[in-house]
Design a protein around this motif. Structure first.
Motif, PDB file in Angstrom:
ATOM      1  N   GLY A 138      33.758  34.072  39.765  1.00 41.67           N
ATOM      2  CA  GLY A 138      32.678  33.100  39.853  1.00 41.67           C
ATOM      3  C   GLY A 138      31.603  33.473  40.851  1.00 41.67           C
ATOM      4  N   SER A 139      31.907  34.382  41.764  1.00 40.32           N
ATOM      5  CA  SER A 139      30.916  34.803  42.757  1.00 40.32           C
ATOM      6  C   SER A 139      29.775  35.598  42.139  1.00 40.32           C
ATOM      7  CB  SER A 139      31.591  35.655  43.835  1.00 40.32           C
ATOM      8  OG  SER A 139      31.954  36.934  43.325  1.00 40.32           O
ATOM      9  N   ALA A 140      30.012  36.195  40.967  1.00 39.66           N
ATOM     10  CA  ALA A 140      29.029  37.032  40.259  1.00 39.66           C
ATOM     11  C   ALA A 140      28.732  38.334  40.992  1.00 39.66           C
ATOM     12  CB  ALA A 140      27.726  36.269  40.004  1.00 39.66           C
ATOM     13  N   LEU A 141      29.503  38.657  42.014  1.00 37.21           N
ATOM     14  CA  LEU A 141      29.292  39.902  42.755  1.00 37.21           C
ATOM     15  C   LEU A 141      29.858  41.086  41.980  1.00 37.21           C
ATOM     16  CD1 LEU A 141      30.181  38.473  46.262  1.00 37.21           C
ATOM     17  CD2 LEU A 141      27.949  39.389  45.598  1.00 37.21           C
ATOM     18  N   PRO A 142      29.281  42.278  42.149  1.00 37.40           N
ATOM     19  CA  PRO A 142      29.713  43.422  41.341  1.00 37.40           C
ATOM     20  C   PRO A 142      30.961  44.137  41.847  1.00 37.40           C
ATOM     21  CG  PRO A 142      27.836  44.037  42.688  1.00 37.40           C
ATOM     22  CD  PRO A 142      28.045  42.570  42.903  1.00 37.40           C
ATOM     23  N   PHE A 143      31.318  43.951  43.129  1.00 36.20           N
ATOM     24  CA  PHE A 143      32.482  44.635  43.695  1.00 36.20           C
ATOM     25  C   PHE A 143      33.284  43.656  44.542  1.00 36.20           C
ATOM     26  CE2 PHE A 143      29.080  47.824  43.356  1.00 36.20           C
ATOM     27  CZ  PHE A 143      29.680  48.734  42.493  1.00 36.20           C
ATOM     28  N   ALA A 144      34.560  43.993  44.744  1.00 35.34           N
ATOM     29  CA  ALA A 144      35.423  43.177  45.595  1.00 35.34           C
ATOM     30  C   ALA A 144      36.375  44.085  46.360  1.00 35.34           C
ATOM     31  CB  ALA A 144      36.214  42.170  44.761  1.00 35.34           C
ATOM     32  N   ARG A 145      36.873  43.574  47.476  1.00 32.69           N
ATOM     33  CA  ARG A 145      37.857  44.260  48.295  1.00 32.69           C
ATOM     34  C   ARG A 145      38.550  43.235  49.197  1.00 32.69           C
ATOM     35  NH1 ARG A 145      37.093  46.277  53.234  1.00 32.69           N
ATOM     36  NH2 ARG A 145      37.959  48.269  52.562  1.00 32.69           N
ATOM     37  N   LYS A 146      39.792  43.476  49.669  1.00 30.20           N
ATOM     38  CA  LYS A 146      40.601  44.661  49.464  1.00 30.20           C
ATOM     39  C   LYS A 146      41.710  44.324  48.479  1.00 30.20           C
ATOM     40  CE  LYS A 146      42.112  46.488  53.258  1.00 30.20           C
ATOM     41  NZ  LYS A 146      42.634  46.669  54.661  1.00 30.20           N
ATOM     42  N   PHE A 147      42.150  45.348  47.762  1.00 31.76           N
ATOM     43  CA  PHE A 147      43.244  45.194  46.819  1.00 31.76           C
ATOM     44  C   PHE A 147      44.393  46.115  47.220  1.00 31.76           C
ATOM     45  CE2 PHE A 147      39.405  44.192  44.395  1.00 31.76           C
ATOM     46  CZ  PHE A 147      39.754  43.005  43.764  1.00 31.76           C
ATOM     47  N   GLN A 148      45.605  45.651  46.991  1.00 30.08           N
ATOM     48  CA  GLN A 148      46.760  46.518  47.152  1.00 30.08           C
ATOM     49  C   GLN A 148      46.946  47.352  45.895  1.00 30.08           C
ATOM     50  OE1 GLN A 148      49.516  43.260  48.227  1.00 30.08           O
ATOM     51  NE2 GLN A 148      49.876  44.359  50.145  1.00 30.08           N
ATOM     52  N   GLU A 149      47.561  48.499  46.058  1.00 26.90           N
ATOM     53  CA  GLU A 149      47.727  49.411  44.929  1.00 26.90           C
ATOM     54  C   GLU A 149      48.510  48.755  43.799  1.00 26.90           C
ATOM     55  OE1 GLU A 149      49.269  53.973  43.954  1.00 26.90           O
ATOM     56  OE2 GLU A 149      49.501  53.128  45.961  1.00 26.90           O
ATOM     57  N   ASP A 150      47.951  48.850  42.592  1.00 26.10           N
ATOM     58  CA  ASP A 150      48.587  48.361  41.366  1.00 26.10           C
ATOM     59  C   ASP A 150      48.934  46.879  41.420  1.00 26.10           C
ATOM     60  OD1 ASP A 150      48.414  50.856  40.153  1.00 26.10           O
ATOM     61  OD2 ASP A 150      50.370  51.496  40.897  1.00 26.10           O
ATOM     62  N   ASP A 151      48.182  46.102  42.184  1.00 24.18           N
ATOM     63  CA  ASP A 151      48.400  44.655  42.179  1.00 24.18           C
ATOM     64  C   ASP A 151      48.074  44.112  40.788  1.00 24.18           C
ATOM     65  OD1 ASP A 151      47.519  41.689  42.615  1.00 24.18           O
ATOM     66  OD2 ASP A 151      48.511  42.254  44.488  1.00 24.18           O
ATOM     67  N   PRO A 152      48.821  43.123  40.300  1.00 29.96           N
ATOM     68  CA  PRO A 152      48.561  42.581  38.956  1.00 29.96           C
ATOM     69  C   PRO A 152      47.133  42.093  38.745  1.00 29.96           C
ATOM     70  CG  PRO A 152      50.686  41.814  39.757  1.00 29.96           C
ATOM     71  CD  PRO A 152      50.044  42.548  40.901  1.00 29.96           C
TER      72      PRO A 152
END
Length: 402
Positions: free
Chosen positions: A316-330
Motif C-alpha cells: 500500500g505504500s506504493a514504494l518501489p523497494f523495501a528492506r530488510k528481508f531475511q533470506e528466503d522468507d515466505p
C-alpha cells in the motif's frame, strides 16, 4: 600531553587511510563475465527520447551470494546495468559461484552482457568509510562500463523490489533525469554529538581482511565551511550528479571526501551533504529514498525484518523497494507471485519477453522490443506517489532545507 601523543599517530593513520581510500575508488577492478560486448547490447536504445535506464549497485557480504542472485533476477531488465559486489570477507568460491550463476542461469544476461561482478573486492565496514569507498568505486565502474543508464541505484542483499522494472521505467519516463532521490535533513539532533563530531579510522581501508574501526577519545567541531546533512544511505542518484561525485569539476566532492573519511556511517552523510552544498545540484533533490522500512519508535540502528504481517502496508505504500528481508522468507515468495509474476530462478517478466509462460518454458528465454514497457496496475500507485513528491519539491518543501 598523553592525549596529544595519541592523537598524532591517529591523524597520521587517518591520512594514510585517506590515501588508500582514494586509491580504492579510483581503480577498475570489476571482473567482466563477458570477454567482449555481446550482440544483444546493440538492441538497447538510450537517450532523452528513449525510456530511462538504471545502473544498479547490489552489495553483500559473506553468505549473501544466493540472496544477491535472487535480487538480481527480481530487478533484471536488458536496458539496465548491474554491478554485484561481495565484500572481501566472502570467500573466492562464493564470488566465483555468483559470477557463474549469473552467466549460466539467464539467457538474456548472456545476450546483453549487462551484469558484472566485482572481482577484487574491498572492505565494507558498515560504520566506517570503506562502504562509501565501495559505493563510489561501483559508481565509477558503472560509468566506465555503460554510458546509457540515467540513475544510480544502491541495493543490498537484504532488499527486494515491490514493482516490476517495467513499472519503474514507465513511471520514471516522466521524471526529469537530473533529479536525485535522497532522504536528507540538516536537523542533526542527537546525531551531532554521536555521529558528526566523533573521529574514527576505518581499519578496513588500510588493513587486509579487517572490518572494524577505531574511535578517538577526542571529538571535533561540527563543520562550519559546509552544512552537514544526514539521512538514509540508500539512494537513487542521477548520472550527472554521479559524474560530479567521481570527476567533479570543482573541489567540493574531494573536500567533503577528506572530511567524511573519518565520519561514523559516512554513507549517511556524504552524498547528502555534497548535493545540498553544491549550488549546481542543491535544487535537484527529492527528499525520499523510495524504500519501505519498518522502524521502532524511536528508530534503532536497523529497521525490522519484513514478514507476512507487513505485506499489505508494504504494498500500500506504493514504494518501489523495501528492506530488510531475511533470506528466503515466505514474504519474498508472495511478492514474486502477487506483484512480480516471477517464477523461482527466473527473471521478472516484462514487455521485452516474447515467449509464453509455462511450467517448463521461461517467458524471457526469447525477447522482442526491449525498448518498450508494459506497466502493471501497481505502476499507477507509484506514479501518484512520484507526482506528490515532485509537487512537494516544486513547492520548495523538504528539499535541502537548512
Amino acid at each position: 600531553m598523553a592525549v596529544e601523543k595519541w592523537i598524532f599517530p591517529l591523524i597520521s593513520v587517518s591520512f594514510v587511510s585517506l590515501v588508500l581510500f582514494l586509491s580504492a575508488i579510483s581503480g577498475f577492478t570489476a571482473s567482466s563475465i563477458f570477454p567482449s560486448r555481446p550482440p544483444g547490447a546493440t538492441l538497447v536504445q538510450h537517450g532523452p527520447r528513449c525510456p530511462p535506464a538504471f545502473g544498479y549497485y547490489i552489495s553483500g557480504g559473506r553468505g549473501d551470494g544466493r540472496r544477491m542472485l535472487r535480487l538480481l533476477l527480481a530487478v533484471y531488465h536488458p536496458r539496465n546495468s548491474y554491478l554485484l559486489d561481495l565484500s572481501h570477507d566472502a570467500p573466492e568460491s562464493e564470488r566465483a559461484a555468483l559470477a557463474s550463476a549469473v552467466k549460466l542461469r539467464v539467457p538474456a544476461i548472456r545476450a546483453f552482457g549487462n551484469v558484472d561482478v566485482v572481482g577484487k573486492a574491498g572492505a565494507m565496514t558498515y560504520m566506517g568509510s570503506s562502504s562509501l569507498a565501495a559505493t563510489l568505486h561501483a559508481a565509477a565502474v558503472l560509468l566506465r562500463l555503460e554510458k546509457g543508464w540515467d540513475w544510480f541505484v544502491t541495493l543490498s542483499a537484504g532488499d527486494y523490489p515491490l514493482i516490476t522494472q517495467d513499472d519503474l521505467i514507465h513511471v520514471f519516463s516522466s521524471v526529469p533525469r537530473g533529479l536525485n532521490f535522497i532522504d536528507h535533513t540538516s536537523d542533526l539532533g542527537w546525531k551531532e554529538s554521536q555521529r558528526v563530531q566523533p573521529i574514527i579510522v576505518d581499519a578496513g581501508i588500510y588493513l587486509a581482511k579487517r572490518s572494524h574501526y577505531f574511535q578517538a577519545s577526542e571529538k571535533r567541531k561540527t563543520p562550519e565551511s559546509f552544512k552537514f546533512f544526514t539521512g538514509s544511505p540508500w539512494v537513487i542518484l542521477s548520472r550527472t550528479f554521479i559524474e560530479y561525485c567521481i570527476v567533479g569539476w570543482d573541489n567540493l566532492p574531494r573536500t567533503l571526501l577528506l572530511y567524511f573519511t573519518n565520519v561514523l556511517l559516512s554513507q549517511e552523510g556524504y552524498f547528502h551533504s555534497l548535493v545540498c552544498n553544491s549550488p549546481e545540484f542543491q535544487n535537484t533533490t527529492v527528499n525520499n529514498d523510495l524504500r519501505y522500512m519498518e522502524w521502532d519508535d524511536p528508530p534503532q540502528m536497523d529497521p525490522h525484518f519484513l514478514q507476512m504481517p507487513h505485506f499489505e502496508n508494504m504494498i500500500g505504500s506504493a514504494l518501489p523497494f523495501a528492506r530488510k528481508f531475511q533470506e528466503d522468507d515466505p514474504i519474498l515468495d508472495k511478492i514474486d507471485m502477487d506483484i512480480l509474476s516471477r517464477s523461482y530462478h527466473r527473471v521478472t517478466p516484462g514487455a521485452w519477453c516474447s515467449t509464453r509462460s509455462g511450467w517448463r518454458s521461461d517467458p524471457c528465454s526469447q525477447w522482442q522490443n526491449i525498448n518498450t514497457v508494459r506497466p502493471t496496475p501497481q505502476a499507477e500507485k507509484f506514479r501518484a506517489l512520484i507526482q506528490r513528491l515532485l509537487a512537494e519539491r516544486k513547492a520548495g518543501l523538504k528539499s535541502c532545507i537548512v
